[in-house]
Design a protein around this motif. Structure first.
Motif, PDB file in Angstrom:
ATOM      1  N   THR A 136    -122.226  12.030 -76.666  1.00 28.20           N
ATOM      2  CA  THR A 136    -122.528  13.047 -75.791  1.00 28.20           C
ATOM      3  C   THR A 136    -122.069  12.743 -74.198  1.00 28.20           C
ATOM      4  O   THR A 136    -121.606  13.532 -73.620  1.00 28.20           O
ATOM      5  N   LEU A 137    -122.181  11.532 -74.264  1.00 25.32           N
ATOM      6  CA  LEU A 137    -121.576  10.881 -72.851  1.00 25.32           C
ATOM      7  C   LEU A 137    -120.142  11.297 -72.515  1.00 25.32           C
ATOM      8  O   LEU A 137    -119.568  11.777 -71.575  1.00 25.32           O
ATOM      9  N   THR A 195    -126.941  15.364 -69.225  1.00 25.80           N
ATOM     10  CA  THR A 195    -128.319  15.598 -69.289  1.00 25.80           C
ATOM     11  C   THR A 195    -128.325  16.831 -70.401  1.00 25.80           C
ATOM     12  O   THR A 195    -129.175  17.128 -71.309  1.00 25.80           O
ATOM     13  N   LEU A 208    -126.904  16.302 -74.037  1.00 24.29           N
ATOM     14  CA  LEU A 208    -128.139  15.508 -74.553  1.00 24.29           C
ATOM     15  C   LEU A 208    -129.202  16.058 -74.938  1.00 24.29           C
ATOM     16  O   LEU A 208    -129.666  15.977 -76.259  1.00 24.29           O
ATOM     17  N   THR A 246    -125.855   9.374 -78.002  1.00 23.54           N
ATOM     18  CA  THR A 246    -125.798   9.167 -76.534  1.00 23.54           C
ATOM     19  C   THR A 246    -124.401   9.255 -76.552  1.00 23.54           C
ATOM     20  O   THR A 246    -123.937   9.543 -75.253  1.00 23.54           O
ATOM     21  N   GLY A 265    -118.422   5.375 -73.318  1.00 23.21           N
ATOM     22  CA  GLY A 265    -119.020   5.813 -74.424  1.00 23.21           C
ATOM     23  C   GLY A 265    -118.187   5.583 -75.587  1.00 23.21           C
ATOM     24  O   GLY A 265    -118.585   5.150 -76.713  1.00 23.21           O
ATOM     25  N   ILE A 307    -129.555   7.255 -82.448  1.00 21.01           N
ATOM     26  CA  ILE A 307    -129.611   7.754 -81.086  1.00 21.01           C
ATOM     27  C   ILE A 307    -128.405   7.015 -79.875  1.00 21.01           C
ATOM     28  O   ILE A 307    -127.824   7.759 -79.358  1.00 21.01           O
ATOM     29  N   ALA A 308    -128.205   5.798 -80.306  1.00 19.00           N
ATOM     30  CA  ALA A 308    -126.782   5.184 -79.578  1.00 19.00           C
ATOM     31  C   ALA A 308    -125.712   6.074 -79.838  1.00 19.00           C
ATOM     32  O   ALA A 308    -124.817   6.182 -78.926  1.00 19.00           O
TER      33      ALA A 308
END
Length: 337
Positions: free
Chosen positions: A249-250, A127, A130, A246, A209, A242-243
């Motif tokens: 970042t994951l 979190t 992100l 995400t 990811g 965004i994908a």
């Protein structure tokens, strides 16, 4: 596959093999390649290896989990750096500069402060990473003056500094006898305490990811073009961006939650992989993962064998990565792509 790609993958696999042999073989209990082969064959066949139980315990219970964690963390940071550099079309971008590592570190430090479990710490790290990358990108997009690439990098530096202040504040509040030492050593980066139960929470996010980024590899090639050209080719850039953010970042957050902040891997390794196989993400992502895993494994082996006291990984990656990146900058004659 082109000859250059075959040569690049062969170099990456060779580096990885050497790194694995060194990691298993070096240490207080040296283990030769022949003994390693006997241990692997014994594990596969169920037959006794003939080696002492002490050596078997060192390989399977101490060095084995640490080797796997180093490979996963190095691959994760390298893949994330490759994705960020392609997405933002900026060779200076990395999970560290965009604030993903600092955001994940702040989330994880807060988790340690509240004595949360490993899964909750990973969730807090994800979190935080992100939110940090989203804030950097949103602020950079609203500033219309100047070079957008420079604005993005400077925004990342500023947000990273703010997150660093937040980490310092949490450390100031922490218990100086238990929580503060744990936070300090964890932030410097280390795999010393890695055990078998720690691998599953790291393996799942890294595989997920990385699989998403590999599945989007052809679209990432188009995303490396200017925004107008990518849209003209029929790409819906908003959800795709965004994908990618995400997924990158994951994997960064999973690495930070497992090993702390390890800088430079996500900045240096993508350049080295690009030199070997070119800018095509279909070839670049696997090569970056192999190189990143091998690179961090060599760093970790140095960290635990080069001195009587183990050296934090973040210090070694900075000492080695800084001159290496200066050499990369000096030797890049034909542009980064």
């Amino acid at each position: 596959m082109s000859p250059s790609s075959l040569r690049g993958n062969a170099i990456a696999l060779g580096l990885l093999g050497v790194a694995v042999l060194l990691a298993f073989g070096l240490g207080r209990f040296p283990v030769g390649p022949a003994d390693l082969a006997r241990l692997v064959w014994a594990g596969l066949s169920g037959q006794p290896s003939g080696l002492s139980p002490q050596i078997e315990a060192v390989i399977w219970n101490i060095r084995g989990p640490r080797v796997v964690a180093a490979l996963l963390c190095g691959a994760a940071l390298a893949v994330a750096g490759t994705a960020f550099q392609g997405l933002f079309r900026n060779p200076l971008v990395s999970p560290d500069i965009l604030g993903a590592s600092s955001g994940a570190a702040l989330g994880a430090v807060v988790g340690i402060y509240f004595s949360l479990g490993l899964f909750a710490i990973q969730l807090a790290a994800f979190t935080g990473g992100l939110v940090a990358v989203g804030a950097v990108y949103a602020i950079g997009s609203t500033i219309r003056r100047g070079d957008p690439v420079l604005v993005l990098v400077l925004t990342g530096v500023v947000v990273g500094s703010l997150l660093g202040a937040g980490i310092g504040l949490v450390k100031y509040w922490a218990d100086p006898y238990n929580q503060l030492p744990a936070m300090t050593f964890w932030l410097l980066g280390s795999l010393a305490g890695t055990a078998k139960p720690d691998l599953a929470p790291l393996l799942g996010p890294v595989l997920l990811g990385t699989a998403v980024l590999v599945a989007l590899r052809w679209r990432m090639n188009v995303m490396s073009l200017p925004e107008e050209e990518a849209r003209a080719l029929g790409l819906n850039t908003g959800p795709l961006r965004i994908a990618i953010v995400t997924a990158a970042t994951l994997v960064t957050a999973a690495s930070v939650a497992a090993a702390g902040i390890i800088g430079w891997v996500g900045l240096v390794v993508p350049h080295l992989a690009r030199f070997l196989v070119g800018p095509d993400f279909g070839k670049l992502l696997p090569t970056a993962a192999l190189l990143g895993g091998g690179y961090l494994l060599i760093i970790d082996t140095l960290a635990r064998t080069a001195a009587p006291v183990e050296t934090p990984l973040g210090i070694l990656t900075a000492v080695i990565g800084t001159p290496f990146f200066i050499w990369l900058l000096a030797s890049a004659r034909g542009g980064w792509s």
